[in-house]
Scaffold this active site. Structure first.
Site, PDB file in Angstrom:
ATOM      1  N   HIS A 165      -9.403   0.303  -3.371  1.00 29.85           N
ATOM      2  CA  HIS A 165      -8.622   1.419  -2.820  1.00 29.85           C
ATOM      3  C   HIS A 165      -9.075   2.762  -3.396  1.00 29.85           C
ATOM      4  CE1 HIS A 165      -4.410   2.596  -1.173  1.00 29.85           C
ATOM      5  NE2 HIS A 165      -5.208   3.649  -1.156  1.00 29.85           N
TER       6      HIS A 165
ATOM      7  N   HIS B 240      -7.665  15.621  -5.293  1.00 26.31           N
ATOM      8  CA  HIS B 240      -7.437  16.885  -4.597  1.00 26.31           C
ATOM      9  C   HIS B 240      -7.828  18.000  -5.560  1.00 26.31           C
ATOM     10  CE1 HIS B 240      -5.244  15.117  -1.208  1.00 26.31           C
ATOM     11  NE2 HIS B 240      -4.603  14.355  -2.103  1.00 26.31           N
TER      12      HIS B 240
ATOM     13  N   HIS C  39     -10.401   6.937  -2.172  1.00 30.72           N
ATOM     14  CA  HIS C  39     -10.556   7.956  -1.126  1.00 30.72           C
ATOM     15  C   HIS C  39     -11.679   8.896  -1.585  1.00 30.72           C
ATOM     16  CE1 HIS C  39      -6.610   7.027   0.849  1.00 30.72           C
ATOM     17  NE2 HIS C  39      -6.264   6.674  -0.386  1.00 30.72           N
ATOM     18  N   PHE C  40     -12.889   8.665  -1.087  1.00 30.96           N
ATOM     19  CA  PHE C  40     -14.017   9.503  -1.536  1.00 30.96           C
ATOM     20  C   PHE C  40     -14.221  10.753  -0.674  1.00 30.96           C
ATOM     21  CE2 PHE C  40     -16.627   6.369  -4.392  1.00 30.96           C
ATOM     22  CZ  PHE C  40     -15.653   6.466  -5.364  1.00 30.96           C
TER      23      PHE C  40
ATOM     24  N   HIS D 265      -0.847  -0.295  -3.238  1.00 29.78           N
ATOM     25  CA  HIS D 265      -0.059   0.484  -4.200  1.00 29.78           C
ATOM     26  C   HIS D 265       1.446   0.200  -4.225  1.00 29.78           C
ATOM     27  CE1 HIS D 265       0.369   2.880  -0.591  1.00 29.78           C
ATOM     28  NE2 HIS D 265      -0.721   3.606  -0.759  1.00 29.78           N
TER      29      HIS D 265
ATOM     30  N   ASP E 117      -6.183   3.635  -5.859  1.00 29.68           N
ATOM     31  CA  ASP E 117      -5.761   4.679  -4.923  1.00 29.68           C
ATOM     32  C   ASP E 117      -6.299   6.030  -5.408  1.00 29.68           C
ATOM     33  OD1 ASP E 117      -4.634   5.954  -2.758  1.00 29.68           O
ATOM     34  OD2 ASP E 117      -2.580   5.851  -3.514  1.00 29.68           O
TER      35      ASP E 117
ATOM     36  N   HIS F  67      -0.029   0.613   3.712  1.00 25.57           N
ATOM     37  CA  HIS F  67       0.756   1.588   2.943  1.00 25.57           C
ATOM     38  C   HIS F  67       2.173   1.484   3.474  1.00 25.57           C
ATOM     39  CE1 HIS F  67       1.339   5.843   1.179  1.00 25.57           C
ATOM     40  NE2 HIS F  67       2.515   5.449   1.643  1.00 25.57           N
TER      41      HIS F  67
ATOM     42  N   ASN G 276      -8.543   7.799   5.880  1.00 27.17           N
ATOM     43  CA  ASN G 276      -7.908   9.092   6.173  1.00 27.17           C
ATOM     44  C   ASN G 276      -8.813  10.266   5.825  1.00 27.17           C
ATOM     45  OD1 ASN G 276      -7.633   8.433   3.446  1.00 27.17           O
ATOM     46  ND2 ASN G 276      -5.742   9.596   3.202  1.00 27.17           N
TER      47      ASN G 276
HETATM   48  N1  LIG Z   1      -1.643   8.136  -2.346  1.00 25.88           N
HETATM   49  C1  LIG Z   1      -1.594   9.409  -2.052  1.00 25.88           C
HETATM   50  O1  LIG Z   1      -0.669  10.090  -2.469  1.00 25.88           O
HETATM   51  N2  LIG Z   1      -2.552  10.022  -1.314  1.00 25.88           N
HETATM   52  C2  LIG Z   1      -3.646   9.407  -0.654  1.00 25.88           C
HETATM   53  C3  LIG Z   1      -3.246   8.692   0.596  1.00 25.88           C
HETATM   54  C4  LIG Z   1      -2.482   7.421   0.353  1.00 25.88           C
HETATM   55  O2  LIG Z   1      -3.003   6.455  -0.188  1.00 25.88           O
HETATM   56  O3  LIG Z   1      -1.303   7.346   0.740  1.00 25.88           O
HETATM   57  C5  LIG Z   1      -4.691  10.474  -0.325  1.00 25.88           C
HETATM   58  O4  LIG Z   1      -5.631  10.172   0.435  1.00 25.88           O
HETATM   59  O5  LIG Z   1      -4.591  11.605  -0.813  1.00 25.88           O
HETATM   60 ZN   LIG Z   2      -1.420   4.982   0.702  1.00 28.22          ZN
HETATM   61 ZN   LIG Z   3      -4.631   5.426  -0.542  1.00 24.49          ZN
END
Ligand SMILES: NC(=O)N[C@@H](CC(=O)O)C(=O)O
Ligand SMILES: [Zn+2]
Ligand SMILES: [Zn+2]
Length: 443
Positions: free
Chosen positions: A55, A309, A57-58, A232, A305, A173, A89
């Site tokens: 899990h 940001h 997000h790159f 998560h 996860d 999710h 996403n």
């Molecule tokens: N977990 C988060 O709060 N943010 C994740 C998206 C997600 O996994 O819900 C993201 O891509 O920023």
């Molecule tokens: Zn999520």
């Molecule tokens: Zn996520």
């Protein structure tokens, strides 16, 4: 290559030979070096399987100011993560074949092996998406999070059916937005800046909203004989629901993040808006109960996860800051520190970060230090903790919610026998290898 005198997670001391094909050739005692063979002397250190973080997000395409495949995979390698699974996403969202191809081209920059998940929105195109070497479907968002990809129950049912038909696992999710407490965001939240705490976010996205959505997702998946992996899970109640579903015959697993294991509403007050994520941090009491389930074996997978940001984005104030925290580089270090202090066994750590995620998603070449498996390996002095500081980490986001906690960091990380990361134990200087990452969905 030959690694000599390494201690494995179960305490055995072994030599490990890696073949030219990047797989483990032998795990044995007394292996002598061949002429010209590179030897890594590992006496006194542990050799563990590289973590499989299902899990992350790159952020490419579309969010390269937060993270890129290069920065994200460097962060992974430096943390001992040798396979990552990227979530859909991004911008554009990975919901059709063309978007998958665009992401796959960018992932060629990865230092570590990777999987690419496909997402579900009203605009998704299952035909072209399932035509690609997908890792899994998901994370399927049952409530909006970063990217606003929340879907309704009917579309979720369609997605479960489509995935089950093709034997593709679904990661979910699970939060139910109708059970969020809107009133929790009324009043003075501290305005813009880090003075605001994320505590109101925890009050808003209630524990009940997660538990109800997890129970419903488990039932929907069981009805359609779909394999479901709950992403998560932040509450002990949700973990228990997954265990119960499995006892009833469902093909269900759960995942817990390091931030829900090591941070809580009480512990994270100083994080301000940097402590906002979905699902949010819970009470210290729930955190302890979640950690206990990890220690006793109820939690299948720990995945990060990793949701980086930019600092400026996180400073926007509680309501406007994006949700998410980075974590791919501190996963193994935090858990190894818990093993060092005796809160978890080393074998348990190995299982939740490597063996179990590999098994859950059918990666039969990953997750174990054993003959025939890929030589995805981490060499670490398990008695040598350091203080976690963002300045020494490699994510492009430049901050960590775990600042000041202790972690046990890898010295060397190998992906299929290639050194992708090395830290000079004397100076602490890091060096990285070439982008050798491959799509694990290809095979
Ligand atoms: N977990 C988060 O709060 N943010 C994740 C998206 C997600 O996994 O819900 C993201 O891509 O920023
Ligand atoms: Zn999520
Ligand atoms: Zn996520």
């Amino acid at each position: 290559m030959l690694i000599t005198g390494a201690t494995l997670a179960d305490g055995r001391v072994r030599d490990v030979r890696i073949g030219d094909d990047g797989r483990i050739d032998a795990v044995a005692g007394g292996l002598g070096a061949d002429a010209g063979e590179r030897v890594i002397e590992a006496r006194g250190r542990h050799l563990l399987p590289g973590a499989v973080d299902v899990h992350v997000h790159f952020r490419e395409p579309g969010g390269s100011h937060k993270e890129t495949w290069t920065s994200g995979s460097r962060s992974a390698a430096a943390g001992g993560v040798t396979t990552v699974v990227d979530q859909p996403n991004t911008s554009p969202p990975t919901v059709d074949g063309a978007a998958f191809d665009e992401k796959a081209a960018l992932a060629a920059d990865s230092l570590v092996d990777y999987g690419i998940n496909g997402g579900v929105t009203a605009e998704w195109d299952p035909e072209s998406l399932f035509d690609r070497p997908l890792f899994a479907l998901g994370e399927v968002f049952l409530a909006d999070s970063t990217g606003d990809m929340g879907i309704d129950a009917d579309l979720f049912a369609d997605a479960l059916e489509a995935a089950a038909r093709r034997d593709v696992p679904v990661t979910v999710h699970a939060e139910d937005a109708t059970l969020f407490d809107e009133g929790a965001l009324d009043g003075d939240l501290g305005g813009v800046g880090t003075a605001a705490t994320a505590d109101a976010w925890s009050a808003y996205r209630t524990a009940d909203a997660e538990v109800a959505a997890v129970e419903r997702a488990l039932a929907a998946a069981a009805d359609r004989d779909a394999q479901v992996h709950v992403a998560h899970t932040s509450t002990p109640e949700a973990v228990d629901a997954v265990v119960e579903a499995r006892d009833d015959g469902a093909n269900a697993t759960c995942e817990v993040t390091p931030h829900h294991l090591f941070l809580s509403r009480e512990r994270a007050r100083s994080l301000g808006t940097f402590g906002r994520m979905n699902p949010p941090l819970r009470s210290e009491e729930r955190r302890e109960a979640l950690f206990a389930r990890l220690a006793e074996g109820a939690v299948d997978v720990v995945a990060t996860d990793h949701a980086p940001h930019a600092v400026a984005e996180k400073r926007r104030g509680l309501v406007d800051a994006p949700s998410g925290v980075p974590g791919v580089e501190t996963l193994y270090p935090l858990l190894l520190e818990s093993a060092r202090t005796g809160e978890l066994s080393l074998e348990r750590v190995r299982d939740v970060v490597a063996a179990n995620p590999a098994e859950t998603f059918g990666l039969d070449r990953k997750g174990r230090v054993a003959e025939g498996r890929d030589a995805d390996l981490v060499l670490v002095d398990t008695a040598d903790p350091r203080e976690i500081e963002a300045a020494a980490l490699h994510s492009a986001c430049g901050w960590t919610p775990f600042e000041g906690l202790r972690g046990v960091f890898p010295e060397v990380t190998l992906v299929r026998g290639e050194v992708v990361y090395e830290r000079d134990p004397a100076t602490g200087a890091a060096s990285f290898g070439e982008p050798v990452g491959r799509n694990v969905g290809e095979s």
